[in-house]
Design a protein around this motif. Structure first.
Motif, short mmCIF file in Angstrom:
data_model
loop_
_atom_site.label_atom_id
_atom_site.label_comp_id
_atom_site.label_asym_id
_atom_site.label_seq_id
_atom_site.Cartn_x
_atom_site.Cartn_y
_atom_site.Cartn_z
N UNK A 241 -8.50 3.52 -2.88
CA UNK A 241 -7.60 3.64 -1.74
C UNK A 241 -8.19 4.58 -0.71
N UNK A 242 -7.95 4.25 0.57
CA UNK A 242 -8.29 5.13 1.69
C UNK A 242 -6.99 5.70 2.23
N UNK A 243 -6.81 7.03 2.12
CA UNK A 243 -5.61 7.71 2.59
C UNK A 243 -5.84 8.28 3.98
N UNK B 78 1.47 9.81 5.43
CA UNK B 78 0.25 9.49 4.68
C UNK B 78 0.27 7.99 4.41
N UNK B 79 -0.71 7.27 4.93
CA UNK B 79 -0.80 5.83 4.76
C UNK B 79 -2.00 5.54 3.85
N UNK B 80 -1.79 4.67 2.87
CA UNK B 80 -2.85 4.27 1.96
C UNK B 80 -3.22 2.82 2.17
N UNK B 81 -4.51 2.53 2.10
CA UNK B 81 -5.01 1.16 2.24
C UNK B 81 -5.90 0.87 1.03
N UNK C 26 0.84 -1.20 0.00
CA UNK C 26 0.00 0.00 0.00
C UNK C 26 0.87 1.25 0.00
N UNK C 27 0.35 2.39 -0.53
CA UNK C 27 1.15 3.62 -0.58
C UNK C 27 1.50 4.15 0.82
N UNK C 28 2.75 4.62 0.96
CA UNK C 28 3.21 5.24 2.21
C UNK C 28 4.04 6.46 1.83
#
Length: 828
Positions: free
Chosen positions: A596-598, A611-614, A534-536
């Motif tokens: 995605x949920x940021x 910023x964490x993305x799920x 996931x994006x970080x």
């Protein structure tokens, strides 16, 4: 000591006989004059009263023709009376046609305007004019009447009637049909589409006159009473080359009503060119026609109204019978049915025309032209200067170039090459950074100067830039010596010869090695797992991206963001607010088919934000499935409410029949009370059927509808009684709405029947409020109060027992006060 006379501020004491010395009597007159001047300047609007105007519309609010017609009237009236607020009444004749609706509205209007001063009545469309003319003596005796939107107008309509004028709705039936046939030369059949309301039948009669004159040219058929779907199927079954002409269609044979736009869009799904008579259908699927505009029609009605309000006798003002229809078309439908613009009549109005490139980019074109002119002027000046310098310093120009001097002054390496990729030169900073002289560099390519892996990258990017001339910026590496590489950002742009042909590429190199090293250190400090799918991201308070893991690179590429560069302003503001508030935020976005949920998580003590993305794609898909299931249940619940309402209406109708044929007076009153209770419950289900939220209804709106229906039901008994509604919107679910609706019905009926015996006037107030978790329903009147024989603790009448039991059912308490009237208050 000499006596000093009074004086005005700023005036000197010049002696006894000077004009500045005012005797007391003069002073009094002077002060009075000042006061008169002050009060004389009071604005006329402060004391001006506006005429009382009542506008009666045949149809309902939201019906496009009526809305535009009404807007035109109000625009005209407000031009002279800016603060005027006319009373507007809607007959709703499209959805409730027939004589019964007229009789109900006559009772309602009679009760509302009896004894009130009315200066002018405006009747819009045929049902309203028919109602006012029929009941004019009872409703608005001697009041001037202005009408508009009247089909099939004949002077005989006004014969023997005084103080009446207006604007006839003159539709161009023949012009529209001739226009349609001129655009469809091979058409052999025309289907005239209309409903069977009074307006629809009137328009059909006019169309029949036109059809008889064209029977040798084309066959004209008329739709029978049908549903919207049946009319659509009839259109679809027409032979190729046929035409549809909509004269008036708002209500089908089942009583279903659709707006002009909605009904037009429905019929336009058939592959048949449609024409109409009203501008309100344009843009929703018709090709066009000689169309009448509602706003312009209403404006003319308003102008006549202003003449009457100014004192002119309406009987002396001629009725306006000249049509204002004009040819109007929809370009999208012209294109759909392959009708050339050149075939249209001169002066036609065409909507949805494609915007020309110049019209769409006029400001840019002029701006670029101005910049081009300015740059051309600069180039001209520079060219003249170079020519002068060449003549004055021929030998110096052979070895020096103004551009070269400029580049040598720059601290960053600058190079330029031709379209074949051969270096033409560089500046001193480039010589020092690359470790090669300008003379040795000229004529070489990237493959001669750089390692093969880097040369392949440079060559591919150069080819891309030459194929799409402009500016190019990208981050890469560069090797100035064997074993050493630096991180750089290359800014490249194409340049041209004087004749405009592409000459080559100029590039500027910016060393970011130190910055990349710092970013790597931050990245190492962050210890974010690169293997995270996931994006970080990590962002500084200034909005600069400090770190991004591999999973976020695709998202950054889509947005055009890069590590080490600042985020756009709205993101920076959001990050700064989140850091200041030490509070996280969440937001959703979609990329490449994934959701995605940021989560923005501020690390306040470290001074940055993570910023964490799920990936929530699976969850969103599940939500869609749930929503689809809920929608199905919603439709089912709406159908249940609709059928319950219809069944209750049937019961109410049976009771009404029983009252008429077999009921005594007492039995009739009993049946009427049962009718009212059934209608109050049916109104709950009707409200739930018509709302998007099946869980609850707006009970304040419900009370307004219930009050109106009870006033109509008890017309003669309720004459002179006014019902007012207080409070704000309160939503109740069906378990509370049904008992509360029955309670309100019982209390209002009781007040209408018993609170004002022998009185000509009275007031009933009803309110619903939400006081922080508790709801308060109250019914008050200023009537005679409760009788001494009424026992509330152990009620004996059915109505009182019902109210008390229903109050307990909703978990509420009933409080009754009788002092100068009666107040029933239920808190639940």
């Amino acid at each position: 000591m000499p006596k000093i006379s009074p004086r005005l501020p700023g005036m000197s004491n010049l002696g006894k006989n000077h004009p500045g010395n005012f005797p007391p009597k003069v002073w009094r007159w002077w002060c009075l004059a000042v006061l008169l001047l002050i009060f004389w300047g009071v604005p006329a609007d402060a004391i001006k009263t506006h005429p009382q105007v009542v506008i009666i519309s045949s149809y309902h609010q939201g019906y496009e023709w009526s809305d535009k017609e009404l807007a035109g009237i109000l625009n005209s009236l407000h031009r002279v009376y800016p603060q005027m607020d006319p009373a507007i009444e809607y007959l709703d004749a499209k959805r409730f046609p027939g004589r019964d609706q007229g009789e109900r509205m006559q009772i309602y209007l009679n009760g509302k305007y009896r004894g009130k001063k009315v200066d002018l009545v405006v009747a819009l469309d045929n049902p309203a004019l028919d109602l006012v003319i029929k009941y004019r003596q009872e409703l608005f005796t001697g009041v001037p009447l202005v009408f508009g939107g009247i089909n099939n107008f004949s002077p005989a309509l006004l014969q023997g009637r005084q103080k009446v004028t207006g604007v006839a709705e003159v539709l161009d039936y023949a012009g529209t049909l001739d226009l349609a046939l001129s655009l469809h030369h091979t058409a052999k059949e025309v289907l005239v589409i209309h409903d069977f309301t009074s307006t629809g039948l009137a328009e059909a009669q006019e169309m029949e006159k036109v059809a008889r004159a064209l029977k040798r040219r084309v066959m004209v058929n008329f739709t029978p009473p049908a549903t919207f779907q049946e009319i659509l199927e009839q259109l679809r079954s027409l032979p190729p080359g046929s035409i549809g002409l909509i004269t008036g269609l708002a209500t089908d044979r089942q009583g279903v009503s659709l707006g002009l736009a909605e009904s037009t869009r429905l019929l336009a799904t058939a592959a048949v060119p449609l024409y109409a008579l009203h501008e309100t259908r344009l843009g929703h699927g018709i090709v066009g026609g000689d169309l009448l505009e509602g706003h312009e029609h209403g404006r003319k009605v308003g102008e006549l109204a202003l003449k009457v309000l100014a004192g002119e006798n309406p009987s002396q003002i001629p009725v306006v019978t000249k049509s204002t229809a004009r040819p109007m078309f929809d370009y999208l439908q012209l294109k759909r049915f392959r009708i050339p613009l050149g075939d249209l009549p001169r002066g036609s109005v065409v909507i949805n025309l494609p915007i020309s490139f110049y019209s769409q980019n006029e400001k840019w074109i002029w701006g670029i032209s101005a910049i081009t002119v300015f740059l051309s002027l600069v180039i001209f000046i520079l060219s003249v200067n170079i020519m002068r310098r060449r003549r004055a310093e021929q030998k110096q120009q052979e070895s020096l170039n103004f551009l070269q001097i400029l580049m040598d002054a720059l601290p960053n390496p600058v190079f330029y090459k031709d379209v074949q990729g051969r270096y033409l030169g560089c500046n001193k900073a480039c010589e020092e950074a690359w470790g090669i002289s300008r003379e040795d560099l000229i004529g070489k390519t990237v493959f001669d100067q750089h390692p093969r892996d880097l040369a392949d990258i440079y060559y591919a990017r150069d080819a891309e830039l030459l194929s799409n001339p402009g500016v190019q910026v990208y981050e890469t590496s560069i090797a100035h010596a064997p074993g050493t590489r630096k991180n750089v950002i290359l800014h490249k742009a194409t340049f041209s010869h004087l004749d405009g042909t592409l000459a080559g590429i100029i590039g500027v190199e910016v060393d970011i090695t130190a910055r990349k090293r710092a970013e790597q250190e931050v990245k190492n400090l962050a210890k974010f797992p690169e293997e995270n799918p996931n994006p970080v991201l990590r962002v500084s308070p200034e909005g600069i991206i400090l770190y991004a893991n591999q999973a976020s690179k695709a998202l950054l590429g889509q947005w055009g963001w890069e590590v080490g560069q600042p985020l756009p302003g709205d993101w920076r503001d959001r990050i700064l607010k989140s850091l200041e508030a030490a509070c996280g935020q969440e937001m959703e976005l979609t990329y490449d088919g994934r959701a995605y949920l940021l989560t923005l998580a501020p690390i306040v003590d470290m001074g940055y934000l993570n910023i964490y993305g799920v990936d929530i794609t699976a969850r969103k898909r599940a939500e869609k499935r749930i929503l689809a299931s809920l929608k199905e249940k919603e439709v089912l619940l709406k159908e249940i409410h609709h059928r319950v309402k219809n069944n209750l209406q049937i019961i109410s109708t049976l009771l009404s029949l029983q009252i008429k044929h077999r009921g005594t007076q007492d039995l009739a009153e009993l049946f009427q009370e049962c009718q009212n209770r059934i209608r109050s419950m049916a109104l709950i289900h009707e409200s739930l059927y018509n709302t998007e939220d099946l869980a609850s209804i707006n009970f304040r709106d419900y009370l307004a509808k219930l009050s109106t229906r009870l006033m109509a039901a008890y017309g003669s008994m309720a004459r002179g009684i006014k019902i007012s509604l207080d409070g704000k919107d309160v939503h109740l679910d069906i378990s509370q709405a049904v008992p509360c609706g029955l309670i309100a019905n019982e209390l209002l009926v009781n007040a209408l029947k018993h609170a004002f015996p022998g009185r000509d006037a009275g007031e009933i107030q009803i309110s619903i409020e939400d006081t922080g978790g508790r709801r308060v329903l109250e019914v008050r009147d200023n009537g005679v109060g409760l009788g001494s024989d009424l026992v509330l603790e152990n009620p004996t009448t059915f109505g009182w027992m019902m109210v008390k039991n229903l109050a307990k059912q909703v978990g509420g308490g009933l409080t009754v006060r009788s002092n100068g009237g009666t107040s029933f208050r239920i808190v639940f």
